[in-house]
Scaffold this motif. Sequence first.
Motif, PDB file in Angstrom:
ATOM      1  N   PRO A  74       0.648  -1.306   0.189  1.00  0.00           N
ATOM      2  CA  PRO A  74      -0.042  -0.253   0.143  1.00  0.00           C
ATOM      3  C   PRO A  74       0.757   1.203  -0.358  1.00  0.00           C
ATOM      4  N   LEU A  75       0.186   2.035  -0.654  1.00  0.00           N
ATOM      5  CA  LEU A  75       1.016   3.693  -0.891  1.00  0.00           C
ATOM      6  C   LEU A  75       0.518   4.485  -0.170  1.00  0.00           C
ATOM      7  N   PRO A  76       0.108   5.845   0.186  1.00  0.00           N
ATOM      8  CA  PRO A  76      -0.316   6.483   1.076  1.00  0.00           C
ATOM      9  C   PRO A  76      -1.161   6.546  -0.034  1.00  0.00           C
ATOM     10  N   SER A  77      -2.970   7.438   1.344  1.00  0.00           N
ATOM     11  CA  SER A  77      -3.586   7.978   0.153  1.00  0.00           C
ATOM     12  C   SER A  77      -3.145   8.925   0.458  1.00  0.00           C
ATOM     13  N   LYS A  87     -12.922  13.428  -0.646  1.00  0.00           N
ATOM     14  CA  LYS A  87     -12.727  12.258  -1.534  1.00  0.00           C
ATOM     15  C   LYS A  87     -11.497  11.792  -1.082  1.00  0.00           C
ATOM     16  N   HIS A  88     -11.418  10.307  -0.895  1.00  0.00           N
ATOM     17  CA  HIS A  88     -10.073   9.033  -0.459  1.00  0.00           C
ATOM     18  C   HIS A  88     -10.052   8.683  -1.451  1.00  0.00           C
ATOM     19  N   VAL A  89      -8.655   8.518  -1.459  1.00  0.00           N
ATOM     20  CA  VAL A  89      -8.361   7.686  -3.126  1.00  0.00           C
ATOM     21  C   VAL A  89      -6.985   6.700  -2.145  1.00  0.00           C
ATOM     22  N   ARG A  90      -7.601   5.022  -2.255  1.00  0.00           N
ATOM     23  CA  ARG A  90      -6.266   4.826  -1.786  1.00  0.00           C
ATOM     24  C   ARG A  90      -5.572   3.747  -2.791  1.00  0.00           C
ATOM     25  N   TYR A  91      -4.122   4.251  -2.710  1.00  0.00           N
ATOM     26  CA  TYR A  91      -3.022   3.529  -3.936  1.00  0.00           C
ATOM     27  C   TYR A  91      -2.104   2.535  -3.661  1.00  0.00           C
ATOM     28  N   TRP A  92      -1.360   1.442  -4.598  1.00  0.00           N
ATOM     29  CA  TRP A  92      -1.364   1.162  -3.662  1.00  0.00           C
ATOM     30  C   TRP A  92       0.093   0.482  -5.007  1.00  0.00           C
ATOM     31  N   ALA A  93       1.390   0.636  -4.626  1.00  0.00           N
ATOM     32  CA  ALA A  93       2.124  -0.222  -5.555  1.00  0.00           C
ATOM     33  C   ALA A  93       1.611  -1.413  -6.789  1.00  0.00           C
ATOM     34  N   ARG A 126       0.096  16.611  -5.815  1.00  0.00           N
ATOM     35  CA  ARG A 126      -0.703  15.375  -4.294  1.00  0.00           C
ATOM     36  C   ARG A 126      -0.106  14.087  -5.145  1.00  0.00           C
ATOM     37  N   ASP A 127       0.095  14.495  -6.813  1.00  0.00           N
ATOM     38  CA  ASP A 127       0.434  12.991  -6.872  1.00  0.00           C
ATOM     39  C   ASP A 127       1.837  13.218  -7.137  1.00  0.00           C
ATOM     40  N   ARG A 128       2.480  14.023  -6.626  1.00  0.00           N
ATOM     41  CA  ARG A 128       4.006  13.904  -6.607  1.00  0.00           C
ATOM     42  C   ARG A 128       4.672  12.580  -5.548  1.00  0.00           C
ATOM     43  N   LEU A 130       3.492  10.175  -4.688  1.00  0.00           N
ATOM     44  CA  LEU A 130       3.582   9.037  -4.555  1.00  0.00           C
ATOM     45  C   LEU A 130       4.587   7.940  -5.623  1.00  0.00           C
ATOM     46  N   VAL A 131       4.622   9.155  -6.265  1.00  0.00           N
ATOM     47  CA  VAL A 131       6.708   8.482  -7.175  1.00  0.00           C
ATOM     48  C   VAL A 131       7.376   7.628  -5.906  1.00  0.00           C
ATOM     49  N   ASP A 132       7.920   9.148  -5.292  1.00  0.00           N
ATOM     50  CA  ASP A 132       8.389   8.819  -4.202  1.00  0.00           C
ATOM     51  C   ASP A 132       8.469   7.877  -3.282  1.00  0.00           C
ATOM     52  N   ALA A 133       7.133   7.511  -2.672  1.00  0.00           N
ATOM     53  CA  ALA A 133       6.954   6.755  -1.330  1.00  0.00           C
ATOM     54  C   ALA A 133       6.686   4.749  -2.391  1.00  0.00           C
ATOM     55  N   LEU A 134       6.707   4.950  -3.856  1.00  0.00           N
ATOM     56  CA  LEU A 134       6.685   3.486  -4.851  1.00  0.00           C
ATOM     57  C   LEU A 134       8.672   3.495  -5.058  1.00  0.00           C
ATOM     58  N   LEU A 135       9.030   4.872  -4.790  1.00  0.00           N
ATOM     59  CA  LEU A 135      10.650   4.364  -5.338  1.00  0.00           C
ATOM     60  C   LEU A 135      10.998   3.438  -3.385  1.00  0.00           C
ATOM     61  N   ASP A 136      10.596   4.560  -2.347  1.00  0.00           N
ATOM     62  CA  ASP A 136      10.923   3.823  -1.324  1.00  0.00           C
ATOM     63  C   ASP A 136      10.188   2.083  -1.051  1.00  0.00           C
ATOM     64  N   THR A 137       9.579   1.903  -1.838  1.00  0.00           N
ATOM     65  CA  THR A 137       8.901   1.102  -1.060  1.00  0.00           C
ATOM     66  C   THR A 137       9.986  -0.232  -2.326  1.00  0.00           C
ATOM     67  N   LEU A 138      10.292   0.207  -2.940  1.00  0.00           N
ATOM     68  CA  LEU A 138      10.832  -1.133  -4.192  1.00  0.00           C
ATOM     69  C   LEU A 138      12.191  -0.912  -3.830  1.00  0.00           C
ATOM     70  N   ARG A 139      12.897   0.056  -3.167  1.00  0.00           N
ATOM     71  CA  ARG A 139      13.955  -0.715  -2.676  1.00  0.00           C
ATOM     72  C   ARG A 139      14.085  -1.561  -1.205  1.00  0.00           C
ATOM     73  N   GLY A 140      13.167  -1.275  -0.766  1.00  0.00           N
ATOM     74  CA  GLY A 140      12.982  -2.003   0.388  1.00  0.00           C
ATOM     75  C   GLY A 140      12.657  -3.399   0.039  1.00  0.00           C
ATOM     76  N   GLY A 141      12.467  -3.906  -1.683  1.00  0.00           N
ATOM     77  CA  GLY A 141      12.423  -5.008  -1.826  1.00  0.00           C
ATOM     78  C   GLY A 141      12.128  -5.360  -3.424  1.00  0.00           C
ATOM     79  N   VAL A 142      12.813  -4.432  -4.192  1.00  0.00           N
ATOM     80  CA  VAL A 142      13.333  -5.696  -5.330  1.00  0.00           C
ATOM     81  C   VAL A 142      14.116  -5.433  -5.751  1.00  0.00           C
TER      82      VAL A 142
END
Length: 142
Positions: A74-77, A87-93, A126-128, A130-142
């Motif tokens: 999951p990424l930040p909402s 409006k509440h948007v849930r995001y995932w990588a 507000r969307d920018r 999410l790019v950083d959150a994705l990269l942080d997530t991928l650094r931890g698991g890819v």
Amino acid sequence: MAKLSTAAPIRAAGAVLWRRSPYDRGIEIALVHRPRYDDWSHPKGKLKSGEPEAAAALREVKEETGMDCALGAPLPSSYYLVNGRPKHVRYWAAEALDGSFAENREVDRLVWLPPAAARARLTHDRDRPLVDALLDTLRGGV
């Protein structure tokens, strides 16, 4: 001053869709252009009645990009107002698996960009993050 609605928040879900670049094996992020709003964003959309958020994210990615994907972390909402209604948007990588884009009634273009270019192309501030959150997530698991 805009008056806040007392109506229930709009619930939506989406994903930051990514893949390994076929050229340099770096990360590329998919952005969609929505002609109705003339904006570049991550694929997302409203939940159908009773639909789980993760299922809505998968459906919206498929509808807007033509891609099947595997949801990851999951990424930040995102929270914002649409015509005074929250409006509440849930995001995932989401790693792209297979598929191909075809223009549709909601999305007329899809681009795959390196993270810095994706961040710059996004229309809404507000969307920018999410790019950083994705990269942080991928650094931890890819």
